[in-house]
Design a protein around this motif. Structure first.
Motif, PDB file in Angstrom:
ATOM      1  N   ARG A   1       4.598  -2.373  -5.092  1.00  0.00           N
ATOM      2  CA  ARG A   1       3.173  -2.478  -5.418  1.00  0.00           C
ATOM      3  C   ARG A   1       2.283  -1.824  -4.359  1.00  0.00           C
ATOM      4  O   ARG A   1       1.176  -1.401  -4.656  1.00  0.00           O
ATOM      5  CB  ARG A   1       2.764  -3.946  -5.611  1.00  0.00           C
ATOM      6  CG  ARG A   1       3.291  -4.529  -6.889  1.00  0.00           C
ATOM      7  CD  ARG A   1       2.545  -3.928  -8.068  1.00  0.00           C
ATOM      8  NE  ARG A   1       3.050  -4.471  -9.310  1.00  0.00           N
ATOM      9  CZ  ARG A   1       3.434  -3.724 -10.332  1.00  0.00           C
ATOM     10  NH1 ARG A   1       3.360  -2.426 -10.265  1.00  0.00           N
ATOM     11  NH2 ARG A   1       3.865  -4.280 -11.437  1.00  0.00           N
TER      12      ARG A   1
ATOM     13  N   PHE B   1       2.841   1.004  -3.110  1.00  0.00           N
ATOM     14  CA  PHE B   1       2.855   2.428  -3.402  1.00  0.00           C
ATOM     15  C   PHE B   1       2.408   2.769  -4.820  1.00  0.00           C
ATOM     16  O   PHE B   1       1.930   3.851  -5.073  1.00  0.00           O
ATOM     17  CB  PHE B   1       4.259   3.007  -3.165  1.00  0.00           C
ATOM     18  CG  PHE B   1       4.680   2.913  -1.740  1.00  0.00           C
ATOM     19  CD1 PHE B   1       4.208   3.819  -0.805  1.00  0.00           C
ATOM     20  CD2 PHE B   1       5.521   1.900  -1.310  1.00  0.00           C
ATOM     21  CE1 PHE B   1       4.584   3.726   0.528  1.00  0.00           C
ATOM     22  CE2 PHE B   1       5.904   1.800   0.013  1.00  0.00           C
ATOM     23  CZ  PHE B   1       5.434   2.708   0.940  1.00  0.00           C
ATOM     24  N   ASN B   2       2.607   1.825  -5.751  1.00  0.00           N
ATOM     25  CA  ASN B   2       2.262   2.103  -7.141  1.00  0.00           C
ATOM     26  C   ASN B   2       1.901   0.797  -7.838  1.00  0.00           C
ATOM     27  O   ASN B   2       2.767  -0.018  -8.127  1.00  0.00           O
ATOM     28  CB  ASN B   2       3.429   2.794  -7.848  1.00  0.00           C
ATOM     29  CG  ASN B   2       3.054   3.287  -9.220  1.00  0.00           C
ATOM     30  OD1 ASN B   2       2.223   2.709  -9.919  1.00  0.00           O
ATOM     31  ND2 ASN B   2       3.682   4.375  -9.630  1.00  0.00           N
ATOM     32  N   GLU B   3       0.637   0.630  -8.118  1.00  0.00           N
ATOM     33  CA  GLU B   3       0.173  -0.603  -8.762  1.00  0.00           C
ATOM     34  C   GLU B   3       0.302  -0.552 -10.273  1.00  0.00           C
ATOM     35  O   GLU B   3       0.189  -1.569 -10.934  1.00  0.00           O
ATOM     36  CB  GLU B   3      -1.281  -0.876  -8.372  1.00  0.00           C
ATOM     37  CG  GLU B   3      -1.454  -1.191  -6.912  1.00  0.00           C
ATOM     38  CD  GLU B   3      -2.895  -1.439  -6.535  1.00  0.00           C
ATOM     39  OE1 GLU B   3      -3.766  -1.413  -7.428  1.00  0.00           O
ATOM     40  OE2 GLU B   3      -3.149  -1.638  -5.339  1.00  0.00           O
ATOM     41  N   GLU B   4       0.522   0.636 -10.840  1.00  0.00           N
ATOM     42  CA  GLU B   4       0.515   0.796 -12.286  1.00  0.00           C
ATOM     43  C   GLU B   4       1.885   0.765 -12.951  1.00  0.00           C
ATOM     44  O   GLU B   4       1.969   0.608 -14.167  1.00  0.00           O
ATOM     45  CB  GLU B   4      -0.185   2.100 -12.653  1.00  0.00           C
ATOM     46  CG  GLU B   4      -1.651   2.100 -12.264  1.00  0.00           C
ATOM     47  CD  GLU B   4      -2.352   3.375 -12.667  1.00  0.00           C
ATOM     48  OE1 GLU B   4      -1.868   4.044 -13.599  1.00  0.00           O
ATOM     49  OE2 GLU B   4      -3.372   3.688 -12.053  1.00  0.00           O
ATOM     50  N   VAL B   5       2.943   0.918 -12.189  1.00  0.00           N
ATOM     51  CA  VAL B   5       4.277   0.958 -12.794  1.00  0.00           C
ATOM     52  C   VAL B   5       4.574  -0.374 -13.494  1.00  0.00           C
ATOM     53  O   VAL B   5       4.213  -1.441 -13.001  1.00  0.00           O
ATOM     54  CB  VAL B   5       5.365   1.293 -11.746  1.00  0.00           C
ATOM     55  CG1 VAL B   5       5.551   0.181 -10.747  1.00  0.00           C
ATOM     56  CG2 VAL B   5       6.679   1.621 -12.421  1.00  0.00           C
TER      57      VAL B   5
END
Length: 76
Positions: free
Chosen positions: A20, A22-26
């Motif tokens: 999360r 690094f990438n909140e949308e995955v």
């Protein structure tokens, strides 16, 4: 991401916390053989799409992925 909660070394929840950053949308689907762990997931506030109990049928995983993709597409 299909992520098992019980992993050797760093556990799935810590893996998710790091992800999360690094990438909140995955889209993340947590999987566990321990129903109590799944029922407690909400208290961690980690924004998972679904928490699934093992064993999980492939057809069930496909259904969740299809739903998630439709939801994500609808939000665009």
């Amino acid at each position: 991401v299909l992520l098992d909660i019980m992993l050797p070394g760093i556990d799935g929840l810590e893996t998710l916390r790091q992800l999360r950053k690094f990438n909140e949308e995955v889209l993340v689907f947590l999987i566990s053989a321990y129903p109590d762990t799944i029922s407690d997931i909400n208290k961690y506030n980690l924004d998972v799409y679904a928490a699934l109990n093992k064993p999980v049928a492939g057809s069930e995983i496909k259904r969740y992925i299809r739903e998630a993709l439709k939801t994500k597409e609808a939000l665009r």
